[in-house]
Write an enzyme that holds these catalytic residues in place. Structure first.
Site, short mmCIF file in Angstrom:
data_model
loop_
_atom_site.label_atom_id
_atom_site.label_comp_id
_atom_site.label_asym_id
_atom_site.label_seq_id
_atom_site.Cartn_x
_atom_site.Cartn_y
_atom_site.Cartn_z
N ASN A 38 -53.33 -66.71 -18.02
CA ASN A 38 -53.70 -67.90 -18.79
C ASN A 38 -55.01 -68.44 -18.22
O ASN A 38 -55.03 -69.04 -17.15
CB ASN A 38 -52.59 -68.94 -18.69
CG ASN A 38 -52.86 -70.15 -19.55
OD1 ASN A 38 -53.93 -70.29 -20.13
ND2 ASN A 38 -51.90 -71.04 -19.63
N CYS A 41 -56.00 -73.26 -20.12
CA CYS A 41 -55.15 -74.45 -20.20
C CYS A 41 -56.00 -75.72 -20.29
O CYS A 41 -56.55 -76.15 -19.28
CB CYS A 41 -54.24 -74.53 -18.98
SG CYS A 41 -52.52 -74.26 -19.35
N LYS A 77 -54.74 -64.77 -22.07
CA LYS A 77 -54.54 -65.83 -23.06
C LYS A 77 -55.82 -66.64 -23.24
O LYS A 77 -56.33 -67.24 -22.30
CB LYS A 77 -53.40 -66.76 -22.62
CG LYS A 77 -52.95 -67.74 -23.70
CD LYS A 77 -51.67 -68.44 -23.27
CE LYS A 77 -51.07 -69.24 -24.42
NZ LYS A 77 -49.79 -69.87 -24.03
N GLY A 130 -48.20 -76.98 -31.94
CA GLY A 130 -47.41 -77.23 -33.14
C GLY A 130 -48.20 -76.97 -34.41
O GLY A 130 -49.25 -76.33 -34.41
N GLY A 156 -49.23 -70.15 -31.76
CA GLY A 156 -49.77 -71.47 -32.09
C GLY A 156 -49.21 -72.02 -33.39
O GLY A 156 -49.67 -71.68 -34.47
N GLY A 178 -43.15 -70.96 -29.84
CA GLY A 178 -42.93 -71.94 -28.79
C GLY A 178 -42.42 -73.27 -29.32
O GLY A 178 -41.30 -73.67 -29.06
N THR A 179 -43.25 -73.95 -30.12
CA THR A 179 -42.89 -75.29 -30.59
C THR A 179 -41.61 -75.29 -31.40
O THR A 179 -40.83 -76.25 -31.35
CB THR A 179 -44.04 -75.87 -31.45
OG1 THR A 179 -45.25 -75.84 -30.68
CG2 THR A 179 -43.75 -77.31 -31.85
#
Length: 217
Positions: A38, A41, A77, A130, A156, A178-179
């Site tokens: 990653n 971030c 990422k 989200g 995403g 994820g969300t």
């Protein structure tokens, strides 16, 4: 996890190239099936400075350092905030990445608690994910797919089977969720898969390979 037959994928981040290498060397000892680096971030920006994912040369430097420390499958990422995400993708591919995760959160953004009269996050700002992220993420997957030959994990704001299919049509090899887990728990996987299967049948699409990257003109 391995004793239970579960694949172990480790996502790592750090604040310097040397620390990325050190973390990679540490996690390599448990022999994960895959490592995700990653470099993007937004929520660590205030603490550690400019994210590596904004600059192709910096992104390649991290990728090369981790590649030397970890011999297994390696994802990098990327950030939707990069001025030219395709250039960053090409740089990490050339530096040894086996695949790309596109993308991390957008922003940073801020939410204020109107009763406490202060930002919700102690770091003041954080990444925006989200549904608001999804159109940006789909665009990023599309641009990365035109720039590299390695696989792409599209992430995403995937909340439905149609969202997942958009990622595939943009060129994603796999789709990350994820969300949706926040809303539905692990039942989100079954629901999204069911919606995806139903949508393929409705549109007369035999399988995902038939439409992978089809949106490119």
């Amino acid at each position: 996890l391995k004793r239970q037959g579960v694949s172990l994928i480790v996502s790592i981040f750090a604040d310097t190239v040397d620390r990325y290498r050190e973390v990679a060397e540490t996690v390599a000892q448990v022999e994960p099936e895959m490592v995700e680096v990653n470099i993007s971030c937004p929520n660590v920006e205030a603490e550690f400075g400019r994210p590596f994912a904004l600059d192709p040369q910096a992104a390649a430097g991290v990728t090369a350092a981790v590649r030397r420390a970890y011999p297994g499958p390696l994802l990098v990422k990327l950030s939707p905030n990069a001025p030219d995400i395709a250039a960053v993708a090409r740089a990490v591919e050339d530096a040894g990445a086996d695949g790309i995760t596109a993308v991390n959160t957008l922003g940073p953004g801020m939410v204020i608690d109107v009763r406490a009269r202060r930002p919700v996050l102690s770091n003041l700002v954080g990444g925006v994910s989200g549904a608001p992220l999804r159109p940006v993420a789909v665009r990023c997957v599309y641009e990365v797919a035109e720039a590299v030959e390695i696989p792409i994990v599209g992430t995403g704001g995937v909340l439905s089977g149609e969202d997942a299919l958009q990622m595939v049509m943009a060129g994603a090899t796999a789709v990350g969720i994820g969300t949706a887990l926040y809303h539905d728990g692990d039942g989100a996987f079954r629901r999204i898969l069911r919606e995806l299967v139903d949508l393929l049948a409705e549109e007369g699409i035999p399988d995902l390979d038939a439409v992978r990257g089809c949106a490119h003109v």
